[in-house]
Design an enzyme around this catalytic site. Sequence first.
Site, PDB file in Angstrom:
ATOM      1  N   GLU A 208      62.259 -48.632 -19.343  1.00  0.00           N
ATOM      2  CA  GLU A 208      62.392 -49.498 -20.512  1.00  0.00           C
ATOM      3  C   GLU A 208      63.824 -49.975 -20.701  1.00  0.00           C
ATOM      4  OE1 GLU A 208      60.481 -47.101 -23.518  1.00  0.00           O
ATOM      5  OE2 GLU A 208      58.620 -47.156 -22.343  1.00  0.00           O
TER       6      GLU A 208
ATOM      7  N   TYR B 116      60.773 -40.740 -28.242  1.00  0.00           N
ATOM      8  CA  TYR B 116      60.031 -39.942 -27.264  1.00  0.00           C
ATOM      9  C   TYR B 116      60.104 -38.459 -27.616  1.00  0.00           C
ATOM     10  CZ  TYR B 116      58.975 -43.701 -23.994  1.00  0.00           C
ATOM     11  OH  TYR B 116      58.453 -44.825 -23.400  1.00  0.00           O
TER      12      TYR B 116
END
Length: 458
Positions: free
Chosen positions: A157, A117
């Site tokens: 997640e 990310y």
Amino acid sequence: MPLSEDTIKAVEATADLVAAQGLDFTRAFYERMLTRNEELKDVFNLSHQRDLRQPKALLDSLVAYARSIRKINELHELQEQGLPVPAERLAELQGFFAVAERIAHKHASVGIQPAQYQIVGAHLLATIEERVTADKAILAAWSKAYDFLAHLFVRREEEIYTETESSEGGWRQTRSFRVEEKAQITERIFRFRLVPAEKGTAVALHKPGQYLAVFVRDPRLSPHRQIRQYSITSAPNHTYYEIAVHRDKQATVSGYLHDHVAVGDLLKLAPPYGDFFLEYREPGGQAADGQPSPEPLALHGGAVNFAAERMTPIVLISGGIGQTPLLSILRFLAEKEGQAAIRPIFWIHAAHDSRARAFKAEVDAIKVTDLPGLRTTTFLSEVDETMDKKGEDYDFAGRISLDRVPGLAELEADGANPHYFFVGPAGFMVAVEQQLKAWSVPEDRIHFEMFGPFKPLQ
């Protein structure tokens, strides 16, 4: 941490500027990122880069987030403070969170990690600076907004990873499976039965409708690792998974599985993931896989527990290979309810021709032996009058029309509140949704799976 008012205003003010860039923006972003971080080519589906499906999906998601950032931030603040969230607030963001849940499951299936990310964020900000604005305050606002969103995804997640890993037979990342059976069921479809490489070990129960990610690394295919998701066709069990792989002209990995993978070969698989499934909680609040059921924020039928609502009709509508996740649902219902089933269950399938009906024999067998009340209807785009028998090989010629399905329109009109699950090619799915909307079916009874990057059906 919640976002500041200045950050929210800056992102809202530039959302339309990003949207105006269109695909040029996301193509530039991906080109920049995949050139400077080539290791990510082992993660991203490069076919979806070439056909622009992934850049389009990213643009839509990014702009939707920017335009909804104020409401998302307000909802997050309420949740962080432990305060109740008004139903109307949840309803306003239902579409956004449904897409986010779908993305989170897809990320989990390819093993996205928190550090990635940071890479994505750096290239996103650089692309905004190059193509939208170099204003430092606006860039700082987008940086904070991205970090906020990334944090939400990382947290969700990790929940998905942990839930799957902690279940019986579960695992994290990839695991080796052996091809136990391989069978050709049509000219373009092979069925694979996959069992753990470690003999005698269990596999995690999937939710009927979910998929497996298959990881392939072979120089004959690509210099990069390839990852593809295939719907599970078997009913949930702790012994094996079955997938059906359809080959088309652009399907590089599917073609590889057809041509080069044989019985006895090993494949790397991620655990079952996906937000499209039949919710079926047994008494005590447990889902069919033994795990606590998630909050109904995604398009998976979570608003109705089909184990408790035994009279709620279920309508399974498929086009082409879209029948694969629905076959898992049908097999599951046959095992769970069988001849005692009292709910109406419809199996509606549209195929190009009778030769493309991959699972006709099995569906017919389920109707005879397991679900005698199953109502099947088949549409064929092309009928061979010398070979195809109406009432046996097909029911209607031409494109799918729900109005022609015996008993379905009447069931909807009578207030039985059927739930519709449908999967297929994009044009097919748009047509089905339009027909359901014409019947004024509310969104909470419409559930669909999108093969590839998500996009709205409208």
